[in-house]
Design a protein around this motif. Sequence first.
Motif, PDB file in Angstrom:
ATOM      1  N   ASP A   6       6.341  -6.639  -3.451  1.00  0.00           N
ATOM      2  CA  ASP A   6       7.126  -6.199  -4.654  1.00  0.00           C
ATOM      3  C   ASP A   6       8.706  -6.139  -4.360  1.00  0.00           C
ATOM      4  O   ASP A   6       9.459  -6.018  -5.375  1.00  0.00           O
ATOM      5  CB  ASP A   6       6.613  -4.819  -4.987  1.00  0.00           C
ATOM      6  CG  ASP A   6       5.340  -4.702  -5.456  1.00  0.00           C
ATOM      7  OD1 ASP A   6       4.674  -5.670  -5.481  1.00  0.00           O
ATOM      8  OD2 ASP A   6       4.796  -3.522  -5.660  1.00  0.00           O
ATOM      9  N   GLN A   7       9.138  -6.295  -3.026  1.00  0.00           N
ATOM     10  CA  GLN A   7      10.614  -6.556  -2.815  1.00  0.00           C
ATOM     11  C   GLN A   7      10.784  -7.985  -2.713  1.00  0.00           C
ATOM     12  O   GLN A   7      12.025  -7.998  -2.343  1.00  0.00           O
ATOM     13  CB  GLN A   7      10.716  -5.863  -1.321  1.00  0.00           C
ATOM     14  CG  GLN A   7      10.433  -4.373  -1.528  1.00  0.00           C
ATOM     15  CD  GLN A   7      10.947  -3.305  -2.374  1.00  0.00           C
ATOM     16  OE1 GLN A   7      12.194  -3.349  -2.849  1.00  0.00           O
ATOM     17  NE2 GLN A   7      10.091  -2.572  -3.055  1.00  0.00           N
ATOM     18  N   MET A  63      -6.885  -7.152 -10.965  1.00  0.00           N
ATOM     19  CA  MET A  63      -5.654  -7.050 -11.236  1.00  0.00           C
ATOM     20  C   MET A  63      -4.743  -7.095 -10.094  1.00  0.00           C
ATOM     21  O   MET A  63      -4.909  -6.389  -9.199  1.00  0.00           O
ATOM     22  CB  MET A  63      -5.484  -5.757 -11.788  1.00  0.00           C
ATOM     23  CG  MET A  63      -6.401  -5.652 -13.362  1.00  0.00           C
ATOM     24  SD  MET A  63      -5.915  -4.000 -14.126  1.00  0.00           S
ATOM     25  CE  MET A  63      -6.879  -3.094 -13.037  1.00  0.00           C
ATOM     26  N   TYR A  64      -3.736  -7.853 -10.133  1.00  0.00           N
ATOM     27  CA  TYR A  64      -2.913  -8.135  -9.002  1.00  0.00           C
ATOM     28  C   TYR A  64      -2.065  -6.897  -8.376  1.00  0.00           C
ATOM     29  O   TYR A  64      -1.346  -6.403  -9.474  1.00  0.00           O
ATOM     30  CB  TYR A  64      -1.826  -9.046  -9.464  1.00  0.00           C
ATOM     31  CG  TYR A  64      -0.674  -9.415  -8.389  1.00  0.00           C
ATOM     32  CD1 TYR A  64      -0.907  -9.983  -7.306  1.00  0.00           C
ATOM     33  CD2 TYR A  64       0.740  -8.786  -8.641  1.00  0.00           C
ATOM     34  CE1 TYR A  64       0.026 -10.275  -6.280  1.00  0.00           C
ATOM     35  CE2 TYR A  64       1.578  -8.960  -7.667  1.00  0.00           C
ATOM     36  CZ  TYR A  64       1.251  -9.613  -6.570  1.00  0.00           C
ATOM     37  OH  TYR A  64       2.281  -9.920  -5.478  1.00  0.00           O
ATOM     38  N   PRO A  65      -2.398  -6.407  -7.544  1.00  0.00           N
ATOM     39  CA  PRO A  65      -1.914  -5.115  -6.967  1.00  0.00           C
ATOM     40  C   PRO A  65      -0.651  -4.970  -6.313  1.00  0.00           C
ATOM     41  O   PRO A  65      -0.129  -4.172  -6.145  1.00  0.00           O
ATOM     42  CB  PRO A  65      -2.936  -4.423  -6.005  1.00  0.00           C
ATOM     43  CG  PRO A  65      -3.950  -5.662  -5.801  1.00  0.00           C
ATOM     44  CD  PRO A  65      -3.586  -6.847  -6.207  1.00  0.00           C
ATOM     45  N   GLY A  66      -0.211  -6.289  -5.862  1.00  0.00           N
ATOM     46  CA  GLY A  66       1.104  -6.312  -5.057  1.00  0.00           C
ATOM     47  C   GLY A  66       0.881  -5.905  -3.985  1.00  0.00           C
ATOM     48  O   GLY A  66       0.126  -5.603  -3.228  1.00  0.00           O
ATOM     49  N   GLY A  67       2.293  -5.338  -3.339  1.00  0.00           N
ATOM     50  CA  GLY A  67       2.302  -4.327  -2.058  1.00  0.00           C
ATOM     51  C   GLY A  67       3.759  -3.887  -1.934  1.00  0.00           C
ATOM     52  O   GLY A  67       4.605  -4.340  -2.730  1.00  0.00           O
ATOM     53  N   TYR A  68       3.900  -3.114  -0.927  1.00  0.00           N
ATOM     54  CA  TYR A  68       5.269  -2.523  -0.671  1.00  0.00           C
ATOM     55  C   TYR A  68       6.417  -3.789  -0.677  1.00  0.00           C
ATOM     56  O   TYR A  68       7.419  -3.826  -1.387  1.00  0.00           O
ATOM     57  CB  TYR A  68       5.733  -1.690   0.187  1.00  0.00           C
ATOM     58  CG  TYR A  68       6.989  -1.227   0.134  1.00  0.00           C
ATOM     59  CD1 TYR A  68       7.429  -0.355  -0.979  1.00  0.00           C
ATOM     60  CD2 TYR A  68       7.830  -1.452   1.292  1.00  0.00           C
ATOM     61  CE1 TYR A  68       8.786  -0.002  -0.834  1.00  0.00           C
ATOM     62  CE2 TYR A  68       9.187  -1.052   1.116  1.00  0.00           C
ATOM     63  CZ  TYR A  68       9.522  -0.297   0.002  1.00  0.00           C
ATOM     64  OH  TYR A  68      10.948   0.231   0.089  1.00  0.00           O
ATOM     65  N   TRP A  69       6.055  -4.521   0.256  1.00  0.00           N
ATOM     66  CA  TRP A  69       7.031  -5.580   0.824  1.00  0.00           C
ATOM     67  C   TRP A  69       7.086  -6.545  -0.170  1.00  0.00           C
ATOM     68  O   TRP A  69       7.910  -7.318  -0.640  1.00  0.00           O
ATOM     69  CB  TRP A  69       6.880  -5.957   2.197  1.00  0.00           C
ATOM     70  CG  TRP A  69       7.395  -5.114   3.272  1.00  0.00           C
ATOM     71  CD1 TRP A  69       6.645  -4.451   4.296  1.00  0.00           C
ATOM     72  CD2 TRP A  69       8.544  -4.529   3.414  1.00  0.00           C
ATOM     73  NE1 TRP A  69       7.303  -3.620   4.983  1.00  0.00           N
ATOM     74  CE2 TRP A  69       8.366  -3.757   4.538  1.00  0.00           C
ATOM     75  CE3 TRP A  69       9.817  -4.779   2.589  1.00  0.00           C
ATOM     76  CZ2 TRP A  69       9.713  -2.670   4.779  1.00  0.00           C
ATOM     77  CZ3 TRP A  69      11.013  -3.820   3.166  1.00  0.00           C
ATOM     78  CH2 TRP A  69      10.872  -2.997   4.257  1.00  0.00           C
ATOM     79  N   TYR A  91       1.544   0.525   1.347  1.00  0.00           N
ATOM     80  CA  TYR A  91       0.365  -0.276   0.475  1.00  0.00           C
ATOM     81  C   TYR A  91       0.520  -1.840   0.458  1.00  0.00           C
ATOM     82  O   TYR A  91       1.759  -2.401   0.627  1.00  0.00           O
ATOM     83  CB  TYR A  91       0.245   0.330  -0.992  1.00  0.00           C
ATOM     84  CG  TYR A  91       1.652   0.286  -1.779  1.00  0.00           C
ATOM     85  CD1 TYR A  91       2.532   1.147  -1.771  1.00  0.00           C
ATOM     86  CD2 TYR A  91       1.685  -0.929  -2.780  1.00  0.00           C
ATOM     87  CE1 TYR A  91       3.630   0.887  -2.347  1.00  0.00           C
ATOM     88  CE2 TYR A  91       2.882  -0.913  -3.377  1.00  0.00           C
ATOM     89  CZ  TYR A  91       3.985  -0.228  -3.385  1.00  0.00           C
ATOM     90  OH  TYR A  91       5.138  -0.126  -3.945  1.00  0.00           O
TER      91      TYR A  91
END
Lengths: 238, 65
Positions: free
Chosen positions: A229-230, A221-227, A165
């Motif tokens: 969020d890392q 709303m800030y959804p981020g992402g997999y990488w 995501y």
Amino acid sequence: MKIPQNLERRLFLKQGLSLGALTLLSGCDVTNADAVQQVLSAMSRWNDGAQGWLFNPTKLAREYPESAITKPFPFNAFYTKEEAPQIDPQSYRLELSGLIGERRAWSLPELYALPQTSQITRHICVEGWSAIGKWGGVRFSTFLERVGADRTAKFVGFRCADDYYTSIDMATALHPQTLLTFRFGGELLPVEYGFPMKLRMPTKLGFKNPKHIAAIFVTNMYPGGYWEDQGYNWFSGS
Amino acid sequence: MRLLIAMLSCLALVAGAAEPMRPDMPMKGEMKKDGMKRGDVKKAAQKKQREMKEMMEREAKGKFR
């Protein structure tokens, strides 16, 4: 006794360097501290803001002739090529949610019927390699307009069939070279490159280009992402 | 005998390559950090979706009644 001004400056620099060295010496503890991570995250978000501010929504990425296409185009994912998700084109439906007026699911024939275009652009990976490929599909701005998305919203998010995501800023979503692609090299998008669809953005790093897209949503709303969020930079574009 | 061992080794390699990745196996690619597993992405995606779902539904109701 009056201390000469240049001596005071020298002392200040020396003390500053000592403080820096101390920080480096205790680096392991400092970088693991939650507070430091929060500061670094805040700096990365500030960096996102600056990149967004500098982003020119009309400036085009370079396009290349067919002769420049990289063969074979590299496969890259967090799993092996054999594990790329197998999606049944007959039953596939693209789900829409969030700030979208017409939130019905889209079948592949409906998506293929939208006005198609193609581009030969360079995919740049954060790992340090790049490759040129030819992608074909619908301008994402056309799709967002067609489904009645709120194009004043801040973010567009993607959920993929391989569990990946990510999300992008609306300015990049509306960029003329941002394509919802269904074809690669003039053929139907192969499984290893993201069948049934991949979002292609030559203005962003490769990990921001989701493959095997199953759902798209629009939000403030800030959804981020997999990488992301890392700790990888969210904007990751030019 | 050596030929047989070599053939069996090749077969084992081919079988290993085709074996699907388990969720607890190390992630592929250069972006990963130490200790990241194949199944981490699925877990993170589920957590993210739980976090976003309710907020987004409220947001959408406010915008498109």
